[in-house]
Design an enzyme around this catalytic site. Structure first.
Site, mmCIF file in Angstrom:
data_model
loop_
_atom_site.group_PDB
_atom_site.id
_atom_site.type_symbol
_atom_site.label_atom_id
_atom_site.label_comp_id
_atom_site.label_asym_id
_atom_site.label_seq_id
_atom_site.Cartn_x
_atom_site.Cartn_y
_atom_site.Cartn_z
ATOM 1 N N ASN A 13 0.861 -1.183 0.000
ATOM 2 C CA ASN A 13 0.000 0.000 0.000
ATOM 3 C C ASN A 13 0.897 1.233 0.000
ATOM 4 O OD1 ASN A 13 -1.862 1.998 0.379
ATOM 5 N ND2 ASN A 13 -2.312 1.490 2.522
ATOM 6 N N LYS A 15 0.008 4.214 -0.313
ATOM 7 C CA LYS A 15 -0.682 5.386 0.258
ATOM 8 C C LYS A 15 -0.519 6.590 -0.696
ATOM 9 C CE LYS A 15 0.300 3.518 4.773
ATOM 10 N NZ LYS A 15 -0.034 3.627 6.165
ATOM 11 N N HIS A 99 -9.689 0.818 4.593
ATOM 12 C CA HIS A 99 -8.430 1.091 5.312
ATOM 13 C C HIS A 99 -8.711 2.081 6.443
ATOM 14 C CE1 HIS A 99 -4.347 2.406 6.153
ATOM 15 N NE2 HIS A 99 -3.931 1.318 5.525
ATOM 16 N N GLU A 101 -7.139 4.547 7.494
ATOM 17 C CA GLU A 101 -6.921 5.969 7.169
ATOM 18 C C GLU A 101 -8.109 6.544 6.428
ATOM 19 O OE1 GLU A 101 -3.061 5.491 5.345
ATOM 20 O OE2 GLU A 101 -2.196 5.037 7.308
ATOM 21 N N GLU A 173 -5.489 -5.095 10.624
ATOM 22 C CA GLU A 173 -4.547 -3.987 10.810
ATOM 23 C C GLU A 173 -4.905 -3.220 12.083
ATOM 24 O OE1 GLU A 173 -2.581 -2.912 6.848
ATOM 25 O OE2 GLU A 173 -4.289 -1.606 7.103
ATOM 26 N N GLY A 179 1.900 2.556 10.669
ATOM 27 C CA GLY A 179 2.794 3.701 10.496
ATOM 28 C C GLY A 179 3.456 4.171 11.775
ATOM 29 N N SER A 219 3.155 -1.736 10.452
ATOM 30 C CA SER A 219 4.609 -1.630 10.670
ATOM 31 C C SER A 219 5.348 -2.923 10.345
ATOM 32 C CB SER A 219 4.896 -1.171 12.106
ATOM 33 O OG SER A 219 4.371 0.123 12.330
#
Ligand code: PEP
Length: 268
Positions: A13, A15, A99, A101, A173, A179, A219
């Site tokens: 990903n 991003k 996701h 985010e 996740e 991150g 991560s």
């Protein structure tokens, strides 16, 4: 009945990183550095880089798939700036849905995420559904309940057979691990993968639940991927930051190849 072997999947990903000018070269470099038998590789660049990555991979390594990072829950209409599943046809064969985010920055609800899943499947695009708890949820011992409720919300009234045929993948996740450099324990991720399949069974997926690939994301690096792939219930990773670094991807996919080879040997 002998159940089919679950695939080993490493999805990148990217991003909101790369540009149409450089994405193709990065995809080509990663493809060359990760040519390991048995691992399904997917690169998910930003929308504007999909065509560049598609063309670069078609020319250099067509075994790497292209994925989008989102899809709209409607097919067309007054949705400025959004991208529908039909628009993705020919550009991407996979898509990340839900996701954290996007849940955070675009107020995506489980119900809307479920509609995105349906749009993807109708367009022949393979979805990766992301679920995961916040740190507070885990500290309160509610991680499984939160993920259970995200799954139930997204899959409610969805066509189970169509999702299963489309090869639905679930990415666990934990939001606190994305991150942050703070990854989950392999054992915690494995326990959640089992819980996810238990939820699918409860939602009526029956034995097919055992065939749904569950990835870990948060991560992931070349140094820690082994902790996750040592767990039989984990089938790969959704990789963010490290997926922009060819050295990291070489290590991650290399380790995934070990798992893929072991699974193949176990079935022959
Ligand atoms: C992600 O973007 O899905 C992700 C897991 O990011 P990172 O690997 O950077 O934590």
């Amino acid at each position: 009945m002998i159940r089919p072997m679950r695939p080993v999947v490493i999805a990148a990903n990217w991003k909101m990183n790369t540009t149409p000018a450089d994405a193709g070269d990065l995809a080509t470099t990663i493809a060359r550095r990760t040519a390991v038998p048995g691992v399904e590789r997917v690169i998910c660049p930003p929308f504007v880089c999909l065509a560049a990555v598609r063309d670069a991979l078609a020319a250099n390594d067509a075994s790497v798939s292209v994925g989008a990072q989102d899809v709209h829950h409607e097919l067309a209409g007054a949705y400025t700036g959004d991208t529908s599943a039909t628009m993705l046809t020919g550009l991407a064969t996979w898509v990340i849905v839900g996701h954290s985010e996007r849940r955070r920055d675009h107020d995506e609800t489980d119900e809307r995420i479920g509609r995105k899943l349906a749009r993807a499947v109708d367009a022949g695009i393979r979805p990766i559904l992301c679920v995961g708890e916040q740190l507070d949820d885990r500290d309160l011992g509610q991680a499984v309940e939160v993920v259970d409720s995200q799954l139930a919300g997204a899959l409610f009234e969805r066509d189970r057979d169509a999702l299963s045929r489309a090869g639905l993948v679930i990415a666990y996740e934990p939001v606190w691990a994305i991150g942050t450099g703070r990854n989950a324990l392999g054992s915690d991720a494995a326990a959640m993968a089992e819980a996810i399949r238990a939820t699918l069974s409860r939602l009526g997926w029956g034995p097919v639940a055992a065939d749904v690939p569950v990835l870990y994301g948060g991560s992931v690096t070349a140094a820690n991927i082994g902790d996750f792939l040592a767990e039989p219930s984990i089938d790969g990773a959704l990789v963010g930051g490290a997926s922009l670094k060819p050295d990291e991807m070489a290590g991650i996919v290399g380790r995934a190849g070990v798992t893929a080879a072991a699974r193949l040997a176990a079935t022959t």
